[in-house]
Design an enzyme around this catalytic site. Structure first.
Site, short mmCIF file in Angstrom:
data_model
loop_
_atom_site.label_atom_id
_atom_site.label_comp_id
_atom_site.label_asym_id
_atom_site.label_seq_id
_atom_site.Cartn_x
_atom_site.Cartn_y
_atom_site.Cartn_z
N ASP A 240 0.63 -1.12 0.14
CA ASP A 240 0.17 -0.25 0.25
C ASP A 240 1.19 1.00 -0.06
O ASP A 240 1.48 1.29 1.33
CB ASP A 240 -1.28 -0.15 1.05
CG ASP A 240 -2.31 1.15 1.11
OD1 ASP A 240 -2.17 1.94 0.00
OD2 ASP A 240 -2.38 2.20 2.66
N GLU A 273 -1.77 10.83 -0.59
CA GLU A 273 -3.54 9.44 -0.32
C GLU A 273 -3.89 9.15 0.66
O GLU A 273 -4.86 9.29 1.35
CB GLU A 273 -3.37 9.00 -1.33
CG GLU A 273 -4.62 7.60 -2.10
CD GLU A 273 -4.81 6.77 -0.79
OE1 GLU A 273 -5.37 5.51 -0.52
OE2 GLU A 273 -3.94 6.50 0.48
N ASP A 305 -4.81 0.15 -6.97
CA ASP A 305 -4.40 1.54 -4.34
C ASP A 305 -4.06 -0.57 -4.04
O ASP A 305 -5.28 -1.23 -3.40
CB ASP A 305 -5.10 1.46 -4.52
CG ASP A 305 -4.90 2.11 -3.22
OD1 ASP A 305 -3.88 1.83 -2.22
OD2 ASP A 305 -5.56 3.36 -2.00
N HIS A 405 -0.84 -1.07 6.58
CA HIS A 405 -0.94 0.25 7.21
C HIS A 405 0.35 0.07 8.30
O HIS A 405 -0.08 0.81 9.31
CB HIS A 405 -1.86 1.38 8.06
CG HIS A 405 -2.76 1.84 6.52
ND1 HIS A 405 -3.87 2.77 7.15
CD2 HIS A 405 -1.93 1.77 5.57
CE1 HIS A 405 -4.11 3.59 6.22
NE2 HIS A 405 -3.11 2.89 4.80
#
Length: 464
Positions: A240, A273, A305, A405
């Site tokens: 990501d 983003e 994405d 993340h």
């Protein structure tokens, strides 16, 4: 084209991005040296392939968290896993220690949801859903709360953003649905005291998008591809979204070898983003304000994405709403753009599933402006189902990317099968639409003779 775009070359780009993160504090976030180095790598690769690149600058709010913790003080003493919301206001250096309180209506979106609830000087505990995290943080502050904890309404961690700086909002952090329900159960039995610490730097900085396009092809019927180049601040962001960036970068390299295209193809590597779709929003807003005709000249936008998730699905944005009702308006031509992907997958007997056309990534500003869009996605924080395991393998009951993340979103986080399948699909969709967008917008590309202008491929490169 699918033969020319190899997974080995795409992976090599990912390794370069990993090396950049390793040399720059472990991340490639907007406004950092890691993002600058990532952009320089993309620019050099495109220049070597014959492209001219452009940086489109814009300002944003840079965030750097210095200390973050969440703990239950009583009736138990324990550390709680909380993820601060992007753009959250900081707490005082000593943190906020206060009793938990819930709004009258669990979602806590408006003042009315707090009617009759005593949250003044306390920490509000609210559910995700129905409104933005920013609205929840503002409503909590207006009700007198010193901070707000937002718990998920589905499985998995809650890593959210307030969407921008909101001075009149409470410091906000996210926890899992399981944690939120456990805290509510404790509150039913008696007072629960929590401590939230969130100290941070928030300041205005500059960042940029990187844009490049083919020399050939009609410029009034542009096919546009986009992927965000920035990572979160907490990791290298190789899935990501190094994966989407690497996929379109290698497609651009191979497309640069094509001598003639009917439609111009434009590639965008978006900045910021992760801070709220800022780069793509800026790009579209700039066209709307300064060159609306150029916006109208974009035939369709393709978004990529996360295309290498370890517990992947092969997902296509559900623009025709055949599985999910879209929570946004779907521009005409989007369903036909989706068909380019699904017809390709059907043609090679590759299973695929719809993924919600939600506007949660960089296609949001395009569809809001009426530009058709679709894209590919291998999954983030959603949970894989047994039915999806039957189609794609993997493990049911865990998220598509357990390292989403986090610092563990590194080069080892990439599923090569997913990356290979999706890279080929990017290549196929690009060359297909570079030849014709007639199914999307009715436009046929014509050469000087009035006949369709042929796409001339280099030796050994097939169109699909």
């Amino acid at each position: 084209m699918t033969q020319a775009v190899t997974v080995e070359n795409v992976h090599a780009h990912l390794q370069a991005l990993q090396d950049i993160a390793d040399a720059n504090d472990g991340n490639r976030g907007a406004g950092t040296s890691g993002y600058e180095a990532s952009a320089q790598y993309v620019e050099k690769t495109l220049h070597d392939a014959g492209y001219t690149t452009q940086r489109q600058d814009f300002s944003f709010i840079y965030e750097e968290v210095h200390e973050s913790s969440l703990a239950e003080v009583s009736p138990d003493a324990r550390t709680v896993d909380g993820i601060p919301m992007s753009y959250s206001q900081p707490t005082p250096a000593e943190g906020v220690t206060a009793e938990l309180a819930a709004p009258t209506t669990a979602i806590g979106c408006t003042a009315g949801d707090y009617a009759g609830a005593d949250v003044a000087g306390k920490i509000a505990l609210v559910s995700r859903g129905e409104c933005s995290f920013g609205e929840k943080a503002i409503a909590a502050k207006a009700a007198g709360a010193d901070a707000v904890i937002i718990y998920n309404n589905t499985t998995g961690a809650l890593n959210g953003t307030l969407g921008g700086v909101e001075p009149d909002s409470a410091p906000a952090t996210g926890v899992t649905q399981e944690e939120g329900q456990a805290l509510l159960a404790k509150m039913a039995a008696g007072p629960v005291t929590m401590k939230l610490v969130l100290t941070k730097t928030m300041e205005e900085r500059e960042t940029f998008n990187v844009i490049a396009e083919t020399e050939s092809g009609r410029d009034d019927n542009v096919v546009m591809l986009g992927a965000h180049l920035d990572s979160v601040g907490d990791g290298p962001g190789i899935n990501d979204n190094g994966s989407g960036s690497a996929g379109i970068l290698e497609t651009a390299v191979q497309l640069g070898k094509v001598n003639k295209l009917n439609n111009k193809v434009r590639f965008a590597f978006w900045g910021a983003e992760e801070l709220g779709l800022l780069g793509s929003d800026h790009y579209v807003a700039d066209l709307q304000d300064n060159d609306p005709a150029a916006l109208d000249d974009i035939a369709t936008y393709l978004n990529f994405d996360m295309i290498g998730s370890p517990n992947h699905i092969i997902g296509v944005y559900d623009a025709d709403e055949s599985t999910y009702e879209a929570p946004v308006d779907v521009p005409a031509g989007s369903a036909e753009t989706e068909d380019v992907f699904t017809d390709y997958f059907d043609g090679i007997d590759q299973p695929w599933v719809d993924t919600e056309f939600s506007g949660r990534s960089d296609y949001s500003a395009f569809i809001a402006a009426g530009v058709p869009a679709s894209g590919l996605f291998t999954g983030a924080d959603g949970t894989k189902t047994p039915e999806e395991v039957e189609k794609f393998g993997g493990t049911a009951g865990i998220t598509y990317d357990p390292n989403y993340h986090t610092p563990a979103d590194d080069i080892t986080n990439i599923n090569m099968d997913a990356l290979d399948i999706m890279s080929d699909a990017i290549a196929h969709s690009t060359i297909t639409l570079a030849q014709s967008t007639k199914a999307i917008n009715g436009k046929s590309s014509r050469g000087k003779s009035g006949q369709p202008a042929p796409t001339v491929l280099p030796d050994g490169v097939e169109a699909a």
